[in-house]
Design an enzyme around this catalytic site. Structure first.
Site, PDB file in Angstrom:
ATOM      1  N   LYS A  42       0.934  -1.336  -0.116  1.00  0.00           N
ATOM      2  CA  LYS A  42      -0.212   0.098  -0.132  1.00  0.00           C
ATOM      3  C   LYS A  42       1.137   1.318  -0.103  1.00  0.00           C
ATOM      4  O   LYS A  42       1.992   1.635   1.076  1.00  0.00           O
ATOM      5  CB  LYS A  42      -1.153   0.227   1.432  1.00  0.00           C
ATOM      6  CG  LYS A  42      -1.958   0.663   0.776  1.00  0.00           C
ATOM      7  CD  LYS A  42      -2.097   1.501   2.463  1.00  0.00           C
ATOM      8  CE  LYS A  42      -2.303   3.115   2.469  1.00  0.00           C
ATOM      9  NZ  LYS A  42      -1.925   4.374   2.282  1.00  0.00           N
TER      10      LYS A  42
ATOM     11  N   GLU B 226      -1.346   8.236   0.225  1.00  0.00           N
ATOM     12  CA  GLU B 226      -2.417   8.539  -0.924  1.00  0.00           C
ATOM     13  C   GLU B 226      -1.847  10.174  -1.267  1.00  0.00           C
ATOM     14  O   GLU B 226      -2.395  10.181  -2.907  1.00  0.00           O
ATOM     15  CB  GLU B 226      -3.058   8.649   0.389  1.00  0.00           C
ATOM     16  CG  GLU B 226      -3.512   9.682   1.458  1.00  0.00           C
ATOM     17  CD  GLU B 226      -2.791   8.760   2.879  1.00  0.00           C
ATOM     18  OE1 GLU B 226      -2.331   7.800   2.856  1.00  0.00           O
ATOM     19  OE2 GLU B 226      -3.196   9.117   3.486  1.00  0.00           O
TER      20      GLU B 226
ATOM     21  N   GLY C 119       6.580   4.735   8.010  1.00  0.00           N
ATOM     22  CA  GLY C 119       5.709   6.616   7.853  1.00  0.00           C
ATOM     23  C   GLY C 119       6.452   6.860   8.969  1.00  0.00           C
ATOM     24  O   GLY C 119       7.531   7.245   9.622  1.00  0.00           O
TER      25      GLY C 119
ATOM     26  N   THR D 238       1.722   6.908  12.821  1.00  0.00           N
ATOM     27  CA  THR D 238       1.167   5.454  12.847  1.00  0.00           C
ATOM     28  C   THR D 238       2.198   4.312  13.048  1.00  0.00           C
ATOM     29  O   THR D 238       1.299   3.416  13.069  1.00  0.00           O
ATOM     30  CB  THR D 238       0.675   6.074  11.068  1.00  0.00           C
ATOM     31  OG1 THR D 238       1.139   7.174  10.597  1.00  0.00           O
ATOM     32  CG2 THR D 238       0.592   4.438  10.330  1.00  0.00           C
ATOM     33  N   GLY D 239       2.943   4.578  13.265  1.00  0.00           N
ATOM     34  CA  GLY D 239       3.514   3.170  13.565  1.00  0.00           C
ATOM     35  C   GLY D 239       3.248   2.884  14.788  1.00  0.00           C
ATOM     36  O   GLY D 239       2.594   1.513  15.204  1.00  0.00           O
TER      37      GLY D 239
ATOM     38  N   GLU E  99      10.132   0.976  10.149  1.00  0.00           N
ATOM     39  CA  GLU E  99      11.148   2.150   9.867  1.00  0.00           C
ATOM     40  C   GLU E  99      10.075   3.174   9.971  1.00  0.00           C
ATOM     41  O   GLU E  99       9.494   4.158   9.239  1.00  0.00           O
ATOM     42  CB  GLU E  99      11.307   2.042   8.478  1.00  0.00           C
ATOM     43  CG  GLU E  99      12.695   0.869   7.675  1.00  0.00           C
ATOM     44  CD  GLU E  99      13.213   0.784   8.492  1.00  0.00           C
ATOM     45  OE1 GLU E  99      14.411   2.208   9.822  1.00  0.00           O
ATOM     46  OE2 GLU E  99      14.093  -0.090   8.546  1.00  0.00           O
TER      47      GLU E  99
ATOM     48  N   CYS F 290      14.128  10.800   6.552  1.00  0.00           N
ATOM     49  CA  CYS F 290      13.833  10.493   7.229  1.00  0.00           C
ATOM     50  C   CYS F 290      14.678  10.915   8.049  1.00  0.00           C
ATOM     51  O   CYS F 290      15.133  10.497   9.460  1.00  0.00           O
ATOM     52  CB  CYS F 290      13.449   9.225   7.354  1.00  0.00           C
ATOM     53  SG  CYS F 290      14.295   8.251   5.874  1.00  0.00           S
TER      54      CYS F 290
ATOM     55  N   GLU G  40      10.458  15.728  14.753  1.00  0.00           N
ATOM     56  CA  GLU G  40      10.607  15.568  13.224  1.00  0.00           C
ATOM     57  C   GLU G  40       9.650  16.648  13.052  1.00  0.00           C
ATOM     58  O   GLU G  40       8.883  16.748  12.438  1.00  0.00           O
ATOM     59  CB  GLU G  40      10.500  14.421  13.110  1.00  0.00           C
ATOM     60  CG  GLU G  40      10.774  14.246  11.234  1.00  0.00           C
ATOM     61  CD  GLU G  40      10.646  13.107  11.121  1.00  0.00           C
ATOM     62  OE1 GLU G  40       8.907  12.523  10.967  1.00  0.00           O
ATOM     63  OE2 GLU G  40      10.968  12.196  10.118  1.00  0.00           O
TER      64      GLU G  40
HETATM   65  P1  NAD Z   1       2.551   8.493   7.335  1.00  0.00           P
HETATM   66  O1  NAD Z   1       2.394   7.485   8.741  1.00  0.00           O
HETATM   67  O2  NAD Z   1       1.529  10.015   7.335  1.00  0.00           O
HETATM   68  O3  NAD Z   1       2.553   7.690   6.385  1.00  0.00           O
HETATM   69  C1  NAD Z   1       2.469   6.024   5.842  1.00  0.00           C
HETATM   70  C2  NAD Z   1       1.928   5.229   5.264  1.00  0.00           C
HETATM   71  O4  NAD Z   1       1.011   4.810   6.742  1.00  0.00           O
HETATM   72  C3  NAD Z   1       1.221   6.407   4.205  1.00  0.00           C
HETATM   73  O5  NAD Z   1       0.669   5.220   3.102  1.00  0.00           O
HETATM   74  C4  NAD Z   1      -0.818   5.990   5.014  1.00  0.00           C
HETATM   75  O6  NAD Z   1      -0.836   6.338   4.220  1.00  0.00           O
HETATM   76  C5  NAD Z   1       0.094   4.798   5.930  1.00  0.00           C
HETATM   77  N1  NAD Z   1      -1.056   4.969   6.927  1.00  0.00           N
HETATM   78  C6  NAD Z   1      -1.919   6.517   7.539  1.00  0.00           C
HETATM   79  N2  NAD Z   1      -2.516   5.722   8.637  1.00  0.00           N
HETATM   80  C7  NAD Z   1      -2.345   3.659   8.360  1.00  0.00           C
HETATM   81  C8  NAD Z   1      -2.857   3.582   9.069  1.00  0.00           C
HETATM   82  N3  NAD Z   1      -3.380   3.358  10.659  1.00  0.00           N
HETATM   83  N4  NAD Z   1      -2.583   2.061   9.306  1.00  0.00           N
HETATM   84  C9  NAD Z   1      -1.501   1.323   8.444  1.00  0.00           C
HETATM   85  N5  NAD Z   1      -1.255   2.703   7.916  1.00  0.00           N
HETATM   86  C10 NAD Z   1      -1.670   4.006   7.702  1.00  0.00           C
HETATM   87  O7  NAD Z   1       3.946   9.241   7.049  1.00  0.00           O
HETATM   88  P2  NAD Z   1       4.223   9.911   5.504  1.00  0.00           P
HETATM   89  O8  NAD Z   1       4.080  11.245   5.981  1.00  0.00           O
HETATM   90  O9  NAD Z   1       3.721   9.958   4.756  1.00  0.00           O
HETATM   91  O10 NAD Z   1       5.707   9.978   5.476  1.00  0.00           O
HETATM   92  C11 NAD Z   1       6.699  10.974   6.322  1.00  0.00           C
HETATM   93  C12 NAD Z   1       7.317   9.800   7.912  1.00  0.00           C
HETATM   94  O11 NAD Z   1       8.118   8.631   7.363  1.00  0.00           O
HETATM   95  C13 NAD Z   1       8.688  10.636   7.937  1.00  0.00           C
HETATM   96  O12 NAD Z   1       8.767  10.411   9.903  1.00  0.00           O
HETATM   97  C14 NAD Z   1       9.676  10.077   8.073  1.00  0.00           C
HETATM   98  O13 NAD Z   1      10.595  10.055   8.539  1.00  0.00           O
HETATM   99  C15 NAD Z   1       9.358   8.758   7.915  1.00  0.00           C
HETATM  100  N6  NAD Z   1      10.106   7.905   6.970  1.00  0.00           N
HETATM  101  C16 NAD Z   1      10.658   7.072   7.117  1.00  0.00           C
HETATM  102  C17 NAD Z   1      11.756   6.459   6.284  1.00  0.00           C
HETATM  103  C18 NAD Z   1      12.945   4.810   7.476  1.00  0.00           C
HETATM  104  O14 NAD Z   1      13.103   4.147   6.775  1.00  0.00           O
HETATM  105  N7  NAD Z   1      13.114   5.118   8.777  1.00  0.00           N
HETATM  106  C19 NAD Z   1      11.825   6.944   5.045  1.00  0.00           C
HETATM  107  C20 NAD Z   1      10.966   7.233   4.981  1.00  0.00           C
HETATM  108  C21 NAD Z   1       9.795   7.913   5.668  1.00  0.00           C
END
Ligand code: NAD
Length: 495
Positions: free
Chosen positions: A178, A181, A231, A235-236, A253, A287, A388
């Site tokens: 997935k 969006e 992400g 969300t994590g 991650e 990230c 962040e």
């Molecule tokens: P986000 O958490 O908003 O979204 C990430 C993904 O999670 C998207 O696909 C989103 O649709 C999905 N999502 C949202 N709610 C969910 C739920 N309840 N259950 C399952 N999936 C859900 O993050 P973002 O804004 O897309 O990305 C930015 C973040 O990602 C930053 O914090 C960045 O540091 C982190 N990031 C980390 C790494 C790494 O490898 N450590 C790499 C890139 C980005």
């Protein structure tokens, strides 16, 4: 570049409309034009995708393949990505606003994950144990989990997908992927390559949609055996709650607030470039951003001046132009979030020595642009030093001694990465050893490879991607006992 007006979901080897019949507009962050639509997935779509992945795992071509054949298939997928790298990179730039040069570099590199893990597929060796019991043979072998839910962020959709797909498939799992969006199109274009690469139907399925609408349905699905997520921390945490409830293994991650530490014995010109790499590459939307710069007192003013003079010269503009250093912020909500930190920094008493505002430029009519921003006199307790921001914003702190640098660097809930700049290699290694982060770069910054493990300490995540160890995230160990004596005489006592 030819793209489609609408992208459905890729389920069981076919393109399908979303059962909701609803679509999400895809916006170009630079021009702010709607240039396509992706499916607004629902629980029904997730259920179909997971069922396809489960069936493909249990029966048919995939489980019948040898590990060597799986490896060849992964290398073939890598070849398809290499052939289409330029087009996929263009799609990503248009989708998330990051520089074409950056996305091109990522897409040209992504095939390596499929070659590397393709090569590893038939080298997953089990083990035979010595035993203290007479007439027994004991051994173990690794097995895949089953269906993997793989969820990615918008900033590097296909590279992050490669981090997950390549080891998950090499290990023999099937996947429901997935994308975010905010940037789904490149992942949909990738799905177009699966059949040509020989991926059997159902082995990789792609669903799109809002995370808050379909995320729980995917991660909490009873037939999803393993979750891998990139992400935000928020969300994590939510996903970790579901994984804990259902006892599912999880790779996370997440974000970071990485410290980039500059000692007075560093090559200051080199370190200044490293500091700018840390906060301005990808417009800070990475990230591993080195968004906390720790500078030794004796060189503080001189070093800040060097950093500011490089950052000031960075050109903001069209991500497709070769002259551009910084593109737009990827979406409006995120743009507003970053701007919000300007008031927070002011209220907390930091000094803004560069930027701190939205970029106004007669040549850039639309697009969410933020000027490179540098704050000095930052205390590590301030929100701009702890949270962040994920934008082109740098917090510069000062320190006196090595001990103080280490203390400040580790005074963070995050631990994704760090940088250490010093010509004294003993000092650099000594400090690196004591930094609580999954990656430490010494006299360099923001280097990644398919061969080197990557992941976070503390709130930056758990588990590792990349490197041979990453395949273990997608495998479970099964132990066997074989009795060779025929002696099962006492059923009431453990043997
Ligand atoms: P986000 O958490 O908003 O979204 C990430 C993904 O999670 C998207 O696909 C989103 O649709 C999905 N999502 C949202 N709610 C969910 C739920 N309840 N259950 C399952 N999936 C859900 O993050 P973002 O804004 O897309 O990305 C930015 C973040 O990602 C930053 O914090 C960045 O540091 C982190 N990031 C980390 C790494 C790494 O490898 N450590 C790499 C890139 C980005």
């Amino acid at each position: 570049m030819t793209t489609r007006a609408r992208y459905g979901q890729y389920i069981n080897g076919r393109w399908e409309k979303p059962s909701s019949e609803q679509w999400i507009d895809v916006v170009n962050p630079f021009s702010q034009e709607n240039w396509s639509q992706v499916a607004r997935g629902s629980k029904q779509d997730v259920d179909r995708a997971v069922a396809a992945a489960r069936d493909a795992f249990l029966d048919g071509q995939w489980p019948a393949m040898t590990a060597t054949q799986r490896g060849a298939l992964l290398r073939s997928l890598g070849d398809r990505i290499a052939e289409h790298a330029e087009r996929l990179a263009e799609v990503e730039s248009r989708d998330n606003g990051k520089l074409i040069a950056e996305m091109r570099a990522q897409l040209q590199y992504a095939p390596e994950w499929f070659y590397y893990f393709g090569g590893l597929a038939d080298k997953i060796e089990g083990m035979v144990f010595p035993t203290d019991k007479a007439d027994m043979l004991s051994y173990a072998k690794y097995e895949p989990y089953g269906v993997v839910a793989a969820i990615t962020a918008w900033n590097s959709p296909l590279l992050l997908a490669a981090y997950k797909l390549a080891p998950a498939l090499a290990a023999g799992n099937t996947v429901v992927l997935k994308p975010s969006e905010h940037a789904s199109v490149s992942t949909m274009e990738l799905a177009d390559l699966f059949a040509d690469a020989g991926v059997p139907p159902g082995v990789i399925n792609v669903v799109s949609g809002y995370g808050h609408e379909i995320g729980d349905a995917l991660t909490g699905h009873p037939d999803v055996a393993k979750i891998t997520f990139t992400g935000s921390e928020a969300t994590g945490k939510r996903i970790a709650g579901i994984a804990a409830r259902d006892i599912k293994p999880l790779t996370l991650e997440l974000g970071g607030k990485s410290a980039n530490i500059v000692f007075d014995d560093a090559d200051l010109d080199l370190a200044a470039v490293g500091a700018v790499t840390g906060f301005l590459s990808a417009g800070g939307q990475t990230c591993v951003a080195g968004s906390r710069l720790l500078v030794q007192n004796s060189i503080y003013d001189e070093f800040v001046e060097k950093v500011v003079s490089i950052a000031k010269a960075a050109r903001l503009g069209d991500p497709f132009s070769a002259d551009t250093h910084i593109g737009p912020i990827a979406n409006e909500a995120h743009f507003q979030k970053i701007i919000g930190y300007f008031d927070i920094a002011k209220a907390d008493g930091a000094d803004c020595v560069l930027g701190g505002r939205v970029h106004q430029d007669s040549e850039i009519k639309d697009g969410w642009f933020i000027e490179p921003t540098v704050y000095t006199n930052v205390d590590n307790s301030m929100r701009i030093a702890q949270e962040e921001i994920f934008g082109p914003v740098l917090a510069v702190l000062s320190f006196e001694t090595e001990e103080e640098a280490i203390r400040i660097a580790n005074d963070s809930r995050y631990g994704l990465a760090a940088g250490v700049w010093s010509k004294d290699s003993a000092r650099a290694l000594r400090v690196a050893d004591r930094i609580q982060a999954g990656t430490v770069w010494i006299n360099t910054y923001r280097v990644v490879s398919f061969m080197t493990p990557f992941g976070g300490y503390k709130a930056s995540g758990s588990g590792r991607e990349n490197g041979a160890v990453a395949i273990k995230e997608y495998l479970q160990l099964k132990s066997y006992w074989i009795g060779t004596s025929g002696d099962v005489s006492n059923p009431f006592v453990i043997r």
